[in-house]
Write a protein that holds these residues in place. Structure first.
Motif, PDB file in Angstrom:
ATOM      1  N   ALA A 343      32.811  50.097  50.571  1.00  0.00           N
ATOM      2  CA  ALA A 343      31.835  50.776  49.718  1.00  0.00           C
ATOM      3  C   ALA A 343      32.451  51.151  48.380  1.00  0.00           C
ATOM      4  O   ALA A 343      31.846  50.952  47.316  1.00  0.00           O
ATOM      5  N   LEU A 344      33.659  51.693  48.405  1.00  0.00           N
ATOM      6  CA  LEU A 344      34.303  52.097  47.157  1.00  0.00           C
ATOM      7  C   LEU A 344      34.684  50.883  46.316  1.00  0.00           C
ATOM      8  O   LEU A 344      34.600  50.906  45.075  1.00  0.00           O
ATOM      9  N   HIS A 345      35.069  49.808  46.981  1.00  0.00           N
ATOM     10  CA  HIS A 345      35.400  48.584  46.259  1.00  0.00           C
ATOM     11  C   HIS A 345      34.189  47.998  45.522  1.00  0.00           C
ATOM     12  O   HIS A 345      34.352  47.315  44.503  1.00  0.00           O
ATOM     13  N   GLU A 346      32.999  48.258  46.035  1.00  0.00           N
ATOM     14  CA  GLU A 346      31.802  47.694  45.405  1.00  0.00           C
ATOM     15  C   GLU A 346      31.529  48.306  44.037  1.00  0.00           C
ATOM     16  O   GLU A 346      30.851  47.690  43.208  1.00  0.00           O
ATOM     17  N   LEU A 350      39.197  48.439  42.109  1.00  0.00           N
ATOM     18  CA  LEU A 350      40.579  48.497  42.586  1.00  0.00           C
ATOM     19  C   LEU A 350      40.972  47.146  43.177  1.00  0.00           C
ATOM     20  O   LEU A 350      40.136  46.419  43.720  1.00  0.00           O
ATOM     21  N   ARG A 351      42.257  46.847  43.061  1.00  0.00           N
ATOM     22  CA  ARG A 351      42.695  45.580  43.642  1.00  0.00           C
ATOM     23  C   ARG A 351      42.645  45.657  45.164  1.00  0.00           C
ATOM     24  O   ARG A 351      42.809  46.737  45.766  1.00  0.00           O
ATOM     25  N   GLN A 352      42.405  44.509  45.817  1.00  0.00           N
ATOM     26  CA  GLN A 352      42.278  44.478  47.265  1.00  0.00           C
ATOM     27  C   GLN A 352      43.368  43.653  47.937  1.00  0.00           C
ATOM     28  O   GLN A 352      43.459  43.635  49.169  1.00  0.00           O
ATOM     29  N   CYS A 353      44.185  42.963  47.131  1.00  0.00           N
ATOM     30  CA  CYS A 353      45.254  42.161  47.720  1.00  0.00           C
ATOM     31  C   CYS A 353      46.340  43.061  48.293  1.00  0.00           C
ATOM     32  O   CYS A 353      46.500  44.216  47.895  1.00  0.00           O
ATOM     33  N   LEU A 354      47.077  42.537  49.246  1.00  0.00           N
ATOM     34  CA  LEU A 354      48.109  43.324  49.928  1.00  0.00           C
ATOM     35  C   LEU A 354      49.479  43.168  49.294  1.00  0.00           C
ATOM     36  O   LEU A 354      50.442  43.813  49.716  1.00  0.00           O
ATOM     37  N   THR A 355      49.589  42.316  48.268  1.00  0.00           N
ATOM     38  CA  THR A 355      50.881  42.084  47.615  1.00  0.00           C
ATOM     39  C   THR A 355      51.348  43.339  46.880  1.00  0.00           C
ATOM     40  O   THR A 355      50.562  43.988  46.202  1.00  0.00           O
ATOM     41  N   ARG A 356      52.616  43.652  47.021  1.00  0.00           N
ATOM     42  CA  ARG A 356      53.160  44.798  46.285  1.00  0.00           C
ATOM     43  C   ARG A 356      53.536  44.320  44.885  1.00  0.00           C
ATOM     44  O   ARG A 356      54.377  43.434  44.724  1.00  0.00           O
ATOM     45  N   LEU A 368      38.085  37.493  43.593  1.00  0.00           N
ATOM     46  CA  LEU A 368      37.513  38.766  43.157  1.00  0.00           C
ATOM     47  C   LEU A 368      37.745  38.989  41.674  1.00  0.00           C
ATOM     48  O   LEU A 368      36.906  39.535  40.960  1.00  0.00           O
ATOM     49  N   ALA A 369      38.924  38.574  41.205  1.00  0.00           N
ATOM     50  CA  ALA A 369      39.215  38.689  39.771  1.00  0.00           C
ATOM     51  C   ALA A 369      38.271  37.802  38.975  1.00  0.00           C
ATOM     52  O   ALA A 369      37.768  38.186  37.907  1.00  0.00           O
ATOM     53  N   GLU A 370      38.038  36.602  39.489  1.00  0.00           N
ATOM     54  CA  GLU A 370      37.128  35.691  38.804  1.00  0.00           C
ATOM     55  C   GLU A 370      35.707  36.220  38.769  1.00  0.00           C
ATOM     56  O   GLU A 370      34.947  35.936  37.837  1.00  0.00           O
ATOM     57  N   MET A 371      35.317  37.001  39.785  1.00  0.00           N
ATOM     58  CA  MET A 371      33.972  37.584  39.857  1.00  0.00           C
ATOM     59  C   MET A 371      33.866  38.886  39.071  1.00  0.00           C
ATOM     60  O   MET A 371      32.781  39.463  38.978  1.00  0.00           O
TER      61      MET A 371
END
Length: 559
Positions: A343-346, A350-356, A368-371
């Motif tokens: 819900a908050l991501h919508e 905020l980034r959603q990838c798990l990479t540090r 998601l970045a492209e969208m």
């Protein structure tokens, strides 16, 4: 005629009045009483009898005259219905009424009271038909008629449709049934009145576990032979509640199994009902009784936190770290926490990838970045300072005014509904619900956990005061000031003896989140007064608590 008998009254101390009526027909509305017969018994002995003809105010049908032998001439000079019933009520004052097919006889008595302006006293009533159906097997009696049962029990009087004779026969049937039930462990009025064959003999044999328990608010713990907790419960009257586990009022199969294993019951009297409910939570959490379904694993909750890195993201975790500011929850399951994150991501990119990621970013752009649904720090779409503004937007939702973001989610849900995309709208609704609840729990609980001491009071039903002391979101103590007493000395003693609670910045470290939620609900109920506070118990204007209350009716939530 008031029922003055207490719970668990020995049957030998109970006065029964066995009553039988003869009438002009089967309907209390259209027919009248022609004869009343009653027998008063106590401890198996007859201590009084009453018999009177009654003028029904109408001719007795020939069939009824043939059946009962009561003719119009026999009732011509008899007292009227109102006078006769008044005499019976006086005879039966303070007793438990017994009848065979009690619905019939009691129905006529109530109708007579209503017609004659008499107050029906509401006595306790036992029906020997009901008891016989529970006790007598079909291979013993072909039916449960009075004549059949009277023969089965060797009654000294044969029923013949005359009121006193039938009442005498019913007395013998009652005593025969009580004898049968006594062998099954039924020895009190409460057990007799609630008897059903669904209650197992094991349950009845364990009724002694309630003996000596206090009739006060508190917690009770059923334990097995090794002293291990089987079940923990709470009640305003420990003795009465524990006693109910051995009667027909307890119909849960798992409780019958628990009672079979129980060897003792430990009572824990509490000063207030709130204290009892808190202690119940703590004991369940500490002992994890096998027959309690809820609150057994309070540590198995989920939280959502913003990670501590250059480009923070939302993470679903089992515990919040010291110093974390951006967290919400707790959530009862992982799915709810995931819904809140979605819900908050919508509405916040905020980034959603798990990479540090380091401060320089580094990585490959995702879909998601492209969208445009992610600020894309991984490919330099935003620097640390710019991304910090996105994080601030997320923090504002979590710790402050949630209305703008919640409004956007609600608009999205409404738009999907208008497009008849009801499944998608339902998914947004569920995510919105999870987000609102998670934020609300944080915003409501955090101020209380940061408050060094809050003392509150509420009137009791008897006119006294329940007093509670809460420190850092934990119940530190409670007491009750009786009606008419000055509550201030009780309050002073409470504060002096209350538990010392050390503060913590980690939610759930000082006390169970469920306990803090329980305290919050008590504080928010009408009638609760804040006596003193060392801290600031507040919620943000426009916070999720207000949004939850506002949206609950529209979305069908529990606010």
């Amino acid at each position: 005629m008031q029922d003055v008998l207490g719970v668990g009254t020995d049957l030998r101390e109970v006065t029964f009045v066995v009553v039988d009526l003869e009438t002009t027909g089967g309907s209390p509305r259209d027919c009248g009483i022609t004869e009343i017969g009653a027998v008063k018994v106590r401890a198996g002995e007859v201590i009084g009898e009453l018999q009177t003809f009654v003028d029904p105010g109408e001719p007795i049908p020939p069939f009824i005259q043939s059946l009962t032998g009561i003719t119009d001439a026999m009732v011509r000079d008899a007292p009227g219905v109102t006078a006769a019933v008044a005499s019976f009520l006086e005879f039966a004052r303070g007793a438990v009424l017994v009848a065979h097919n009690a619905r019939f006889d009691i129905g006529f008595l109530k109708a007579a009271c209503a017609a004659g302006g008499l107050a029906w006293p509401g006595p306790q009533v036992l029906d020997t038909v009901h008891l016989a159906r529970q006790v007598m097997r079909r291979d013993e009696v072909r039916n449960h008629k009075l004549a059949t049962l009277a023969r089965a029990f060797g009654a000294s009087t044969e029923p013949d449709h005359r009121a006193l004779h039938d009442a005498r026969a019913t007395v013998d049937v009652l005593h025969g049934l009580i004898g049968r039930l006594g062998s099954l462990g039924v020895t009190t009025l409460e057990e007799l009145a609630s008897y059903t064959s669904r209650v197992t003999p094991e349950q009845r044999r364990k009724r002694h576990l309630a003996d000596g328990l206090p009739s006060t608010p508190g917690v009770y713990v059923f334990k097995d032979g090794q002293g291990r907790a089987l079940y923990v419960g709470v009640s305003v009257d420990i003795r009465t509640r524990v006693g109910s586990y051995f009667t027909a009022s307890e119909q849960r199969s798992r409780m019958a199994e628990m009672v079979r294993l129980a060897e003792s019951v430990t009572p824990i009297p509490c000063s207030t009902t709130l204290e009892a409910r808190v202690r119940e939570l703590r004991i369940i959490a500490a002992t994890r009784p096998r027959y309690n379904k809820r609150s057994r694993n309070p540590e198995k909750v989920w939280w959502v936190r913003l990670t501590d890195e250059s480009f923070p993201r939302l993470s679903v975790v089992r515990r919040v770290h010291p110093g974390d500011e951006g967290w919400m929850g707790p959530f009862r399951n992982r799915a709810s926490a995931d819904d809140a994150v979605r819900a908050l991501h919508e509405v916040v990119p905020l980034r959603q990838c798990l990479t540090r990621l380091s401060a320089k970013g580094g990585g490959t752009a995702c879909v998601l970045a492209e969208m445009g649904r992610c600020a894309a720090p991984c490919v330099g779409g935003v620097d640390v300072e710019g991304y910090a503004r996105t994080v601030s937007d997320a923090l504002a939702v979590i710790v402050g005014d949630s209305r703008p973001v919640l409004a956007r989610l609600r608009e999205r849900m409404d738009r999907l509904s208008e497009q008849e995309r009801y499944e998608d709208a339902g998914a947004v609704r569920d995510r919105l619900a999870a987000l609102v609840r998670g934020i609300s729990r944080r915003q409501r609980a955090l101020p209380l956990t940061q408050t060094s001491e809050l003392v509150a009071a509420r009137r009791t039903p008897l006119g006294g005061w329940d007093l509670v002391c809460i420190r850092h979101g934990r119940l530190a103590g409670s007491t009750s000031a009786p009606r008419g007493a000055d509550p201030m000395p009780y309050l002073s003693a409470l504060r002096a003896s209350a538990e010392v609670v050390e503060p913590s910045t980690v939610p759930g470290a000082v006390t169970l989140p469920e306990e803090t939620e329980l305290l919050l609900r008590w504080l928010e109920e009408p009638g609760t007064r804040i006596v003193d506070i060392d801290g600031a118990w507040t919620c943000p204007v426009g916070g999720a608590a207000a949004a939850q209350a506002e949206l609950a009716p529209a979305l069908g939530w529990a606010s």
